[in-house]
Design an enzyme around this catalytic site. Structure first.
Site, mmCIF file in Angstrom:
data_model
loop_
_atom_site.group_PDB
_atom_site.id
_atom_site.type_symbol
_atom_site.label_atom_id
_atom_site.label_comp_id
_atom_site.label_asym_id
_atom_site.label_seq_id
_atom_site.Cartn_x
_atom_site.Cartn_y
_atom_site.Cartn_z
ATOM 1 C CB CYS A 88 32.338 -42.914 -55.502
ATOM 2 S SG CYS A 88 31.922 -42.009 -54.006
ATOM 3 N NE ARG A 129 22.967 -24.638 -61.836
ATOM 4 C CZ ARG A 129 23.658 -24.523 -60.702
ATOM 5 N NH1 ARG A 129 23.950 -25.592 -59.995
ATOM 6 N NH2 ARG A 129 24.071 -23.353 -60.282
ATOM 7 C CB CYS A 137 25.666 -42.302 -57.783
ATOM 8 S SG CYS A 137 27.106 -41.495 -58.515
ATOM 9 C CB CYS A 167 30.628 -24.730 -58.696
ATOM 10 S SG CYS A 167 29.668 -25.761 -57.567
ATOM 11 C CB CYS A 183 25.732 -25.182 -55.066
ATOM 12 S SG CYS A 183 24.825 -26.108 -56.320
ATOM 13 C CB CYS A 193 24.599 -42.201 -53.782
ATOM 14 S SG CYS A 193 25.721 -41.349 -52.636
ATOM 15 C CB CYS A 247 29.816 -27.221 -61.825
ATOM 16 S SG CYS A 247 28.731 -25.798 -61.867
HETATM 17 N N1 SAM Z 1 30.612 -37.128 -54.832
HETATM 18 C C1 SAM Z 1 30.081 -35.848 -54.647
HETATM 19 C C2 SAM Z 1 28.834 -35.855 -53.778
HETATM 20 O O1 SAM Z 1 28.100 -36.827 -53.782
HETATM 21 O O2 SAM Z 1 28.601 -34.854 -53.098
HETATM 22 C C3 SAM Z 1 29.822 -35.084 -55.906
HETATM 23 C C4 SAM Z 1 29.236 -35.696 -57.124
HETATM 24 S S1 SAM Z 1 27.565 -36.242 -57.036
HETATM 25 C C5 SAM Z 1 27.483 -37.164 -58.533
HETATM 26 C C6 SAM Z 1 26.552 -34.796 -57.231
HETATM 27 C C7 SAM Z 1 25.067 -34.930 -57.223
HETATM 28 O O3 SAM Z 1 24.603 -35.347 -58.495
HETATM 29 C C8 SAM Z 1 24.439 -35.923 -56.275
HETATM 30 O O4 SAM Z 1 24.380 -35.447 -54.959
HETATM 31 C C9 SAM Z 1 23.052 -36.103 -56.865
HETATM 32 O O5 SAM Z 1 22.140 -35.169 -56.312
HETATM 33 C C10 SAM Z 1 23.271 -35.823 -58.346
HETATM 34 N N2 SAM Z 1 23.128 -37.054 -59.131
HETATM 35 C C11 SAM Z 1 23.999 -38.080 -59.185
HETATM 36 N N3 SAM Z 1 23.533 -39.081 -59.963
HETATM 37 C C12 SAM Z 1 22.315 -38.674 -60.416
HETATM 38 C C13 SAM Z 1 21.326 -39.278 -61.248
HETATM 39 N N4 SAM Z 1 21.470 -40.490 -61.750
HETATM 40 N N5 SAM Z 1 20.197 -38.571 -61.513
HETATM 41 C C14 SAM Z 1 20.035 -37.340 -61.002
HETATM 42 N N6 SAM Z 1 20.927 -36.728 -60.192
HETATM 43 C C15 SAM Z 1 22.060 -37.378 -59.902
HETATM 44 FE FE1 SF4 Z 2 29.988 -41.015 -54.719
HETATM 45 FE FE2 SF4 Z 2 28.105 -40.767 -56.542
HETATM 46 FE FE3 SF4 Z 2 27.447 -40.713 -53.964
HETATM 47 FE FE4 SF4 Z 2 28.830 -38.638 -55.067
HETATM 48 S S1 SF4 Z 2 26.750 -39.278 -55.550
HETATM 49 S S2 SF4 Z 2 29.226 -39.663 -53.125
HETATM 50 S S3 SF4 Z 2 30.068 -39.757 -56.577
HETATM 51 S S4 SF4 Z 2 28.318 -42.464 -55.070
#
Ligand code: SAM
Ligand code: SF4
Ligand code: DTB
Length: 341
Positions: A53, A266, A60, A128, A188, A57, A97
């Protein structure tokens, strides 16, 4: 029914400041006035397109900026997704989801996504999707396909957000939430606790959600899963004391419940390393939905055996009925249709 959207930050801060037992009592009272308190919704997650990606973030594992060892894959085959959905249904899940590690879906991805939504819906599961930012026409395509929910998290307070993600803004996220709402898809949206933010950031996080024009139907509260190779995972490994305090996590759940009484709250990522007692306090504080199975998107989840044991110990059962906000919307649209012109 009190579904205020005019909460002030001071009011939310005052809830956080309540003596813990008083906060828990208030949250549990709001919870049982609006939801069956012994029932918890079961949702299953599947990563339908993993890794690679372009967003940054800091939490992530799927960002190209992370050195987490997660391999990038293509979008899964439609039939393979449907097979996993069937397994989730057999395991008792109500909602399926599906997450894709995209900044946003490309228009050329949409036909396959639409086919997946239709196929999963036809199995009688709620659907979802979480695919990143959406344009209005993409939200409309998903709505037409019958998508029930779109997940897009605000993640933290507006101020702390900027310290965690630089490649898109909180305003971008709110735009996508607006596009999802306008298309008539249920929202959500939640975030992550334990990223090194302050109490004031947690206040700002709940305040942003609870003052949206309409509360999200689902509010995922994640506890950061510290993943090696991510900015926040590595930061936390160096400063273990930064891990969120269990009681503070429960307080966040309780304040979400009080301020957004009809939403499903949740208990999301992070349950795997949470004690049974902390999870029990979260259910007491109004959490009424979880992710089941042994995997989230890339990280481990508690797993069905552990959850079955916990539910038996606590006398919890799987939610079967309709969620209160959806019921309220259905009833109010029925009333509007019944009213004489
Ligand atoms: N890429 C999309 C987005 O960012 O909207 C969808 C997938 S993203 C992985 C979904 C959510 O998972 C993130 O917005 C974050 O809140 C949560 N998330 C991701 N990595 C995480 C982590 N290491 N610990 C807790 N929550 C996490
Ligand atoms: Fe990409 Fe992870 Fe950020 Fe979702 S949370 S936009 S998968 S980097
Ligand atoms: C949400 O708020 N949490 C889920 C879901 N929405 C998509 C994702 C949690 C991801 C946890 C880290 C991982 O599995 O990589």
């Amino acid at each position: 029914m009190n579904t205020r959207t005019d909460w002030t930050r001071a009011e939310i801060a005052a809830l956080f400041d309540l003596p813990f037992t008083e906060l828990l009592f208030q949250a549990a009272s709001v919870h049982r006035a609006n939801h069956p308190p012994e029932q918890v919704q079961l949702c299953t997650l599947l990563s339908i397109k993993t890794g690679g990606c372009p967003e940054d973030c800091g939490y992530c594992s799927q960002s190209v900026k992370a050195d987490s060892g997660v391999e990038a894959t293509k979008l899964m085959d439609v039939q393979a997704v449907l097979q996993r959905a069937a397994q989730a249904k057999d395991a008792g899940s109500q909602r399926f989801c599906m997450g894709a590690a995209w900044r946003n879906p490309k228009d050329r991805d949409m036909p396959a996504i639409v086919e997946i939504v239709k196929g999963v819906s036809a199995m009688g599961l709620e659907t979802c999707m979480t695919l990143g930012m959406l344009e209005p026409h993409q939200a409309e395509m998903l709505a037409e396909a019958g998508l029930d929910y779109y997940n897009h998290n605000i993640d933290s307070s507006p101020e702390y957000y900027e310290r965690v993600i630089s490649t898109r803004t909180m305003a971008d996220r709110l735009d996508t939430l607006g596009n999802v709402r306008a298309a008539g898809i249920n929202v959500c949206s939640g975030g992550i606790v334990g990223m090194g933010e302050t109490r004031d950031d947690r206040v700002g996080f709940i305040h942003t959600l609870a003052t949206l024009p309409q509360h999200p139907e689902s509010v995922p509260v994640n506890a950061l899963v510290p993943i090696k190779g991510t900015v926040l995972g590595d930061m936390l490994a160096d400063t273990p004391l930064a891990k969120i305090d269990d009681i503070e996590f429960v307080r966040t759940v309780a304040v979400a419940r009080i301020t957004m009484p009809l939403s499903m709250v949740r208990l999301s990522a992070g349950r795997e390393s949470m004690s049974e007692a902390t999870q029990a306090l979260c259910f007491m504080a109004g959490a009424n939905s979880i992710f089941t199975g042994d995997k989230l998107l890339t990280a481990a989840n508690a797993g069905d055996d552990k959850d079955a044991a916990l539910f038996a110990k606590l006398g919890l059962t799987a939610l079967k009925g309709e969620e209160p906000l959806r019921q309220a919307q259905r009833e109010s649209s029925a009333c509007l249709q019944a009213e004489p012109a």
